[in-house]
Design a protein around this motif. Structure first.
Motif, PDB file in Angstrom:
ATOM      1  N   ALA A  78      85.415  58.523  40.788  1.00 23.21           N
ATOM      2  CA  ALA A  78      86.707  58.908  40.213  1.00 23.21           C
ATOM      3  C   ALA A  78      86.562  59.248  38.732  1.00 23.21           C
ATOM      4  O   ALA A  78      87.197  60.185  38.234  1.00 23.21           O
ATOM      5  CB  ALA A  78      87.724  57.778  40.397  1.00 23.21           C
TER       6      ALA A  78
ATOM      7  N   LEU B 188      85.437  62.834  38.421  1.00 24.47           N
ATOM      8  CA  LEU B 188      86.516  63.807  38.567  1.00 24.47           C
ATOM      9  C   LEU B 188      87.389  63.849  37.312  1.00 24.47           C
ATOM     10  O   LEU B 188      87.818  64.921  36.871  1.00 24.47           O
ATOM     11  CB  LEU B 188      87.377  63.454  39.793  1.00 24.47           C
ATOM     12  CG  LEU B 188      86.703  63.518  41.161  1.00 24.47           C
ATOM     13  CD1 LEU B 188      87.725  63.243  42.255  1.00 24.47           C
ATOM     14  CD2 LEU B 188      86.032  64.861  41.399  1.00 24.47           C
TER      15      LEU B 188
ATOM     16  N   ILE C 262      94.091  57.804  40.801  1.00 22.41           N
ATOM     17  CA  ILE C 262      93.714  57.872  42.221  1.00 22.41           C
ATOM     18  C   ILE C 262      92.978  56.639  42.729  1.00 22.41           C
ATOM     19  O   ILE C 262      92.793  56.483  43.932  1.00 22.41           O
ATOM     20  CB  ILE C 262      92.849  59.121  42.501  1.00 22.41           C
ATOM     21  CG1 ILE C 262      91.499  59.024  41.789  1.00 22.41           C
ATOM     22  CG2 ILE C 262      93.590  60.389  42.103  1.00 22.41           C
ATOM     23  CD1 ILE C 262      90.499  60.077  42.223  1.00 22.41           C
ATOM     24  N   LYS C 263      92.549  55.757  41.836  1.00 19.36           N
ATOM     25  CA  LYS C 263      91.703  54.641  42.257  1.00 19.36           C
ATOM     26  C   LYS C 263      92.403  53.703  43.241  1.00 19.36           C
ATOM     27  O   LYS C 263      91.840  53.328  44.272  1.00 19.36           O
ATOM     28  CB  LYS C 263      91.217  53.860  41.039  1.00 19.36           C
ATOM     29  CG  LYS C 263      90.065  54.512  40.294  1.00 19.36           C
ATOM     30  CD  LYS C 263      89.886  53.959  38.902  1.00 19.36           C
ATOM     31  CE  LYS C 263      89.766  52.444  38.880  1.00 19.36           C
ATOM     32  NZ  LYS C 263      89.569  51.949  37.497  1.00 19.36           N
TER      33      LYS C 263
ATOM     34  N   LEU D  78      84.583  60.652  49.198  1.00 25.73           N
ATOM     35  CA  LEU D  78      84.621  62.057  48.787  1.00 25.73           C
ATOM     36  C   LEU D  78      85.474  62.886  49.744  1.00 25.73           C
ATOM     37  O   LEU D  78      86.193  63.798  49.319  1.00 25.73           O
ATOM     38  CB  LEU D  78      83.210  62.632  48.705  1.00 25.73           C
ATOM     39  CG  LEU D  78      82.322  62.036  47.600  1.00 25.73           C
ATOM     40  CD1 LEU D  78      80.941  62.672  47.633  1.00 25.73           C
ATOM     41  CD2 LEU D  78      82.956  62.233  46.236  1.00 25.73           C
TER      42      LEU D  78
ATOM     43  N   PHE E 262      89.019  62.169  48.819  1.00 20.95           N
ATOM     44  CA  PHE E 262      89.379  62.931  47.622  1.00 20.95           C
ATOM     45  C   PHE E 262      89.770  64.357  47.997  1.00 20.95           C
ATOM     46  O   PHE E 262      90.740  64.914  47.467  1.00 20.95           O
ATOM     47  CB  PHE E 262      88.205  62.985  46.629  1.00 20.95           C
ATOM     48  CG  PHE E 262      87.926  61.698  45.910  1.00 20.95           C
ATOM     49  CD1 PHE E 262      88.831  60.640  45.937  1.00 20.95           C
ATOM     50  CD2 PHE E 262      86.752  61.537  45.199  1.00 20.95           C
ATOM     51  CE1 PHE E 262      88.568  59.452  45.264  1.00 20.95           C
ATOM     52  CE2 PHE E 262      86.484  60.358  44.514  1.00 20.95           C
ATOM     53  CZ  PHE E 262      87.393  59.314  44.545  1.00 20.95           C
ATOM     54  N   THR E 263      88.999  64.950  48.907  1.00 22.37           N
ATOM     55  CA  THR E 263      89.271  66.327  49.325  1.00 22.37           C
ATOM     56  C   THR E 263      90.560  66.412  50.144  1.00 22.37           C
ATOM     57  O   THR E 263      91.406  67.279  49.901  1.00 22.37           O
ATOM     58  CB  THR E 263      88.100  66.869  50.157  1.00 22.37           C
ATOM     59  OG1 THR E 263      86.902  66.840  49.375  1.00 22.37           O
ATOM     60  CG2 THR E 263      88.365  68.299  50.608  1.00 22.37           C
TER      61      THR E 263
ATOM     62  N   SER F 238      92.730  65.128  45.339  1.00 19.10           N
ATOM     63  CA  SER F 238      92.726  64.250  44.169  1.00 19.10           C
ATOM     64  C   SER F 238      92.492  65.017  42.874  1.00 19.10           C
ATOM     65  O   SER F 238      93.148  64.759  41.857  1.00 19.10           O
ATOM     66  CB  SER F 238      91.643  63.175  44.337  1.00 19.10           C
ATOM     67  OG  SER F 238      91.913  62.355  45.439  1.00 19.10           O
TER      68      SER F 238
END
Length: 337
Positions: free
Chosen positions: A232, A235, A269-270, A296, A299-300, A304
């Motif tokens: 994270a 990103l 986002i964590k 991951l 996230f996609t 995110s």
């Protein structure tokens, strides 16, 4: 490939790029106009392509090396490169990943200038921090309501424990008078979420430890939390670099903490993704690679990186009109193409 210019490699906006790579025990190099990584197999060496134009971050772990030519191509494509410890987690938890950011191009000025219009005012900076905290909770609620896999594992925002924790968080955030109040409120919410996740995954007696805590399920949950948090951070660092905002202009984690704004943005986002999947994967005794792939993918699936970009841009440009913001964003998209 010979006809591609550095501008062509940046056609895909960072917020839309799909790949974040972690590599270990390999050599990264440039060959025939492409960036490849070489691994040594038992009988032969194997080459694999890195799609740099569709990559945001490249993490280099244990046993890696990279050539100057490969770094040049990564810089041309606008890829952030970071050296880290095994499993994408730094060797020393108190040490940040040091990011190598491309310096061969001009980045937008609007977002930094917008950030500076409020950052030197304590009250406005606190208001921005509160907006980030509210966005963080909105994202958690949206993700947990939408994600079927999380629902199947018992992560439900309508549960009384979560609803009460979020209600208290919202009340204390609204009444906070200084960043330290927000940090305390954040810590209390995270503690409640840990307790909730441990209960759902039968990880009794869980305690948060930032150092590696052994090979049992509780130890794995801690290691996965460390691992996922640093993904994270990657990103978040990418978001800030692309928008041209230095990492030191934090709104909550303190003016003097190195890279503090990275932590502010990563917090968006964590709780929603890294925390639940760390516990779920620990319960299932997943490997580091399986956990990384799962996070991951999450996230996609939940966009995110897009969400981080949206929130940072919204805070930076909040004093502008809607028409002015649209003009800026249309100009950025045109430049990227």
């Amino acid at each position: 490939m010979d006809d591609l210019s550095p501008t062509d490699l940046k056609t895909i906006l960072h917020s839309k790029r799909a790949n974040l790579f972690y590599l270990e025990y390999c050599r990264v190099m440039q060959k025939d106009g492409r960036v490849l990584y070489l691994t040594e197999a038992k009988n032969e060496n194997q080459y694999f392509n890195v799609p740099i134009a569709n990559t945001t971050v490249l993490l280099l772990g244990n046993g890696t090396s990279i050539t100057q030519a490969a770094m040049r191509m990564l810089a041309q494509a606008g890829v952030l490169v970071g050296f880290c410890g095994g499993g994408a987690t730094p060797l020393y938890m108190g040490c940040e990943i040091e990011w190598f950011t491309p310096q061969s191009e001009y980045r937008p000025t609007e977002y930094l200038q917008g950030w500076m219009t409020f950052w030197f005012d304590d009250n406005k900076r606190l208001a921005a921090a509160k907006q980030f905290q509210q966005a963080r909770i909105d994202y958690l609620q949206r993700v947990w309501q939408k994600d079927r896999d999380l629902k199947q594992e018992g992560f439900n925002v309508t549960d009384s424990d979560i609803a009460n924790a979020l209600k208290v968080f919202d009340e204390r955030t609204s009444s906070a008078n200084k960043p330290s109040d927000l940090l305390l409120t954040e810590a209390q919410l995270t503690k409640a979420l840990y307790k909730y996740a441990a209960k759902n995954t039968q990880l009794d007696n869980f305690t948060r430890q930032h150092q590696s805590a052994g090979s049992n399920n509780i130890g794995k949950a801690n290691d996965f939390l460390n691992h996922g948090n640093y993904l994270a951070y990657g990103l978040a660092a990418c978001t800030l670099w692309v928008l041209g905002i230095p990492h030191g202009f934090a709104v909550m984690h303190g003016k003097t903490r190195r890279g503090a704004l990275v932590f502010d943005i990563a917090d968006l986002i964590k709780d929603a993704l890294v925390l639940p999947w760390s516990f779920i994967c620990a319960k299932e005794n997943a490997t580091e690679q399986e956990f990384r792939q799962q996070v991951l993918q999450a996230f996609t699936d939940h966009k995110s990186l897009d969400f981080m970009f949206e929130q940072v841009k919204r805070i930076a440009l909040q004093d502008l009109t809607i028409d002015q913001i649209a003009l800026i964003e249309n100009g950025q998209a045109s430049n990227a193409k």
